[in-house]
Design a protein around this motif. Structure first.
Motif, mmCIF file in Angstrom:
data_model
loop_
_atom_site.group_PDB
_atom_site.id
_atom_site.type_symbol
_atom_site.label_atom_id
_atom_site.label_comp_id
_atom_site.label_asym_id
_atom_site.label_seq_id
_atom_site.Cartn_x
_atom_site.Cartn_y
_atom_site.Cartn_z
ATOM 1 N N MET A 1 0.813 -1.188 0.000
ATOM 2 C CA MET A 1 0.000 0.000 0.000
ATOM 3 C C MET A 1 0.862 1.260 0.000
ATOM 4 O O MET A 1 0.459 2.283 -0.530
ATOM 5 C CB MET A 1 -0.938 -0.005 1.194
ATOM 6 N N THR A 2 2.028 1.169 0.591
ATOM 7 C CA THR A 2 2.884 2.345 0.621
ATOM 8 C C THR A 2 3.349 2.736 -0.775
ATOM 9 O O THR A 2 3.670 3.895 -1.005
ATOM 10 C CB THR A 2 4.099 2.132 1.544
ATOM 11 N N ASP A 3 3.383 1.773 -1.710
ATOM 12 C CA ASP A 3 3.724 2.100 -3.097
ATOM 13 C C ASP A 3 2.689 3.055 -3.676
ATOM 14 O O ASP A 3 3.034 4.002 -4.392
ATOM 15 C CB ASP A 3 3.784 0.840 -3.968
ATOM 16 N N ARG A 4 1.425 2.800 -3.387
ATOM 17 C CA ARG A 4 0.361 3.682 -3.876
ATOM 18 C C ARG A 4 0.489 5.072 -3.264
ATOM 19 O O ARG A 4 0.289 6.081 -3.938
ATOM 20 C CB ARG A 4 -1.017 3.096 -3.583
ATOM 21 N N ILE A 5 0.798 5.122 -1.992
ATOM 22 C CA ILE A 5 0.971 6.414 -1.315
ATOM 23 C C ILE A 5 2.133 7.179 -1.943
ATOM 24 O O ILE A 5 2.016 8.372 -2.222
ATOM 25 C CB ILE A 5 1.164 6.223 0.209
ATOM 26 N N GLU A 6 3.231 6.484 -2.189
ATOM 27 C CA GLU A 6 4.377 7.138 -2.824
ATOM 28 C C GLU A 6 4.009 7.670 -4.205
ATOM 29 O O GLU A 6 4.368 8.796 -4.561
ATOM 30 C CB GLU A 6 5.551 6.157 -2.930
ATOM 31 N N LYS A 7 3.316 6.857 -4.981
ATOM 32 C CA LYS A 7 2.924 7.254 -6.334
ATOM 33 C C LYS A 7 1.978 8.457 -6.296
ATOM 34 O O LYS A 7 2.132 9.408 -7.063
ATOM 35 C CB LYS A 7 2.268 6.071 -7.049
ATOM 36 N N LEU A 8 0.990 8.415 -5.402
ATOM 37 C CA LEU A 8 0.057 9.539 -5.281
ATOM 38 C C LEU A 8 0.783 10.820 -4.865
ATOM 39 O O LEU A 8 0.489 11.900 -5.376
ATOM 40 C CB LEU A 8 -1.059 9.204 -4.290
ATOM 41 N N ASN A 9 1.730 10.690 -3.958
ATOM 42 C CA ASN A 9 2.508 11.858 -3.541
ATOM 43 C C ASN A 9 3.340 12.416 -4.700
ATOM 44 O O ASN A 9 3.485 13.632 -4.825
ATOM 45 C CB ASN A 9 3.401 11.530 -2.346
ATOM 46 N N GLU A 10 3.870 11.530 -5.545
ATOM 47 C CA GLU A 10 4.603 11.985 -6.736
ATOM 48 C C GLU A 10 3.676 12.792 -7.647
ATOM 49 O O GLU A 10 4.054 13.850 -8.144
ATOM 50 C CB GLU A 10 5.167 10.791 -7.514
ATOM 51 N N PHE A 11 2.478 12.269 -7.883
ATOM 52 C CA PHE A 11 1.507 12.973 -8.720
ATOM 53 C C PHE A 11 1.133 14.327 -8.115
ATOM 54 O O PHE A 11 0.981 15.315 -8.826
ATOM 55 C CB PHE A 11 0.241 12.143 -8.932
ATOM 56 N N LEU A 12 0.997 14.351 -6.792
ATOM 57 C CA LEU A 12 0.619 15.590 -6.112
ATOM 58 C C LEU A 12 1.715 16.652 -6.180
ATOM 59 O O LEU A 12 1.415 17.843 -6.112
ATOM 60 C CB LEU A 12 0.221 15.317 -4.664
ATOM 61 N N LEU A 13 2.955 16.227 -6.312
ATOM 62 C CA LEU A 13 4.032 17.208 -6.483
ATOM 63 C C LEU A 13 3.849 17.974 -7.783
ATOM 64 O O LEU A 13 4.164 19.160 -7.867
ATOM 65 C CB LEU A 13 5.397 16.509 -6.484
ATOM 66 N N LYS A 14 3.317 17.294 -8.792
ATOM 67 C CA LYS A 14 3.096 17.919 -10.100
ATOM 68 C C LYS A 14 1.815 18.749 -10.122
ATOM 69 O O LYS A 14 1.745 19.765 -10.805
ATOM 70 C CB LYS A 14 3.047 16.848 -11.188
ATOM 71 N N THR A 15 0.786 18.287 -9.399
ATOM 72 C CA THR A 15 -0.507 18.997 -9.357
ATOM 73 C C THR A 15 -1.000 19.034 -7.911
ATOM 74 O O THR A 15 -1.899 18.283 -7.531
ATOM 75 C CB THR A 15 -1.555 18.313 -10.260
ATOM 76 N N PRO A 16 -0.406 19.912 -7.089
ATOM 77 C CA PRO A 16 -0.690 19.912 -5.646
ATOM 78 C C PRO A 16 -2.141 20.194 -5.251
ATOM 79 O O PRO A 16 -2.578 19.760 -4.202
ATOM 80 C CB PRO A 16 0.237 20.987 -5.086
ATOM 81 N N GLY A 17 -2.901 20.879 -6.074
ATOM 82 C CA GLY A 17 -4.274 21.194 -5.701
ATOM 83 C C GLY A 17 -5.294 20.210 -6.222
ATOM 84 O O GLY A 17 -6.491 20.487 -6.163
ATOM 85 N N ASP A 18 -4.857 19.073 -6.701
ATOM 86 C CA ASP A 18 -5.762 18.092 -7.309
ATOM 87 C C ASP A 18 -6.566 17.360 -6.231
ATOM 88 O O ASP A 18 -6.041 16.508 -5.520
ATOM 89 C CB ASP A 18 -4.955 17.099 -8.147
#
Length: 104
Positions: A1-18
């Motif tokens: 599950m931490t892989d998903r959290i890491e991936k989501l955090n990566e995406f959020l770095l690109k689009t923080p207000g998503d």
């Protein structure tokens, strides 16, 4: 599950207000039992985008689990208002059913 959290955090770095990504991240933290982090994210979503109706249900359920019934009731009520305003009958019905289960 931490892989998903890491991936989501990566995406959020690109689009923080998503809000969608934040909502998905909050759900992942909730699954892990990190209610504090999940709550922070749900609250941030709703402060930024009050019309993001799906987060009301999950935040209220989280508050129920945390034995914060009064706060959960308020979140359900606010969510129902927002769902009604958005014309989202499905979300309204889900929020209303959960609200009634809690209150009655």
């Amino acid at each position: 599950m931490t892989d998903r959290i890491e991936k989501l955090n990566e995406f959020l770095l690109k689009t923080p207000g998503d809000s969608f990504l934040q909502h998905a991240l909050a759900l992942e933290y909730s699954k892990l039992g990190d209610d504090t982090k999940a709550r922070e994210l749900f609250v941030a979503i709703l402060e930024h985008e009050p019309g993001y109706v799906g987060s009301y249900y999950h935040l209220a359920k989280l508050l129920e689990r945390m034995n914060e019934t009064e706060q959960a009731v308020k979140v359900y009520e606010k969510g129902m208002e927002e769902a009604k305003e958005a014309g989202d009958q499905h979300a309204y019905n889900e929020l209303q059913a959960a609200y009634e289960d809690l209150v009655y």
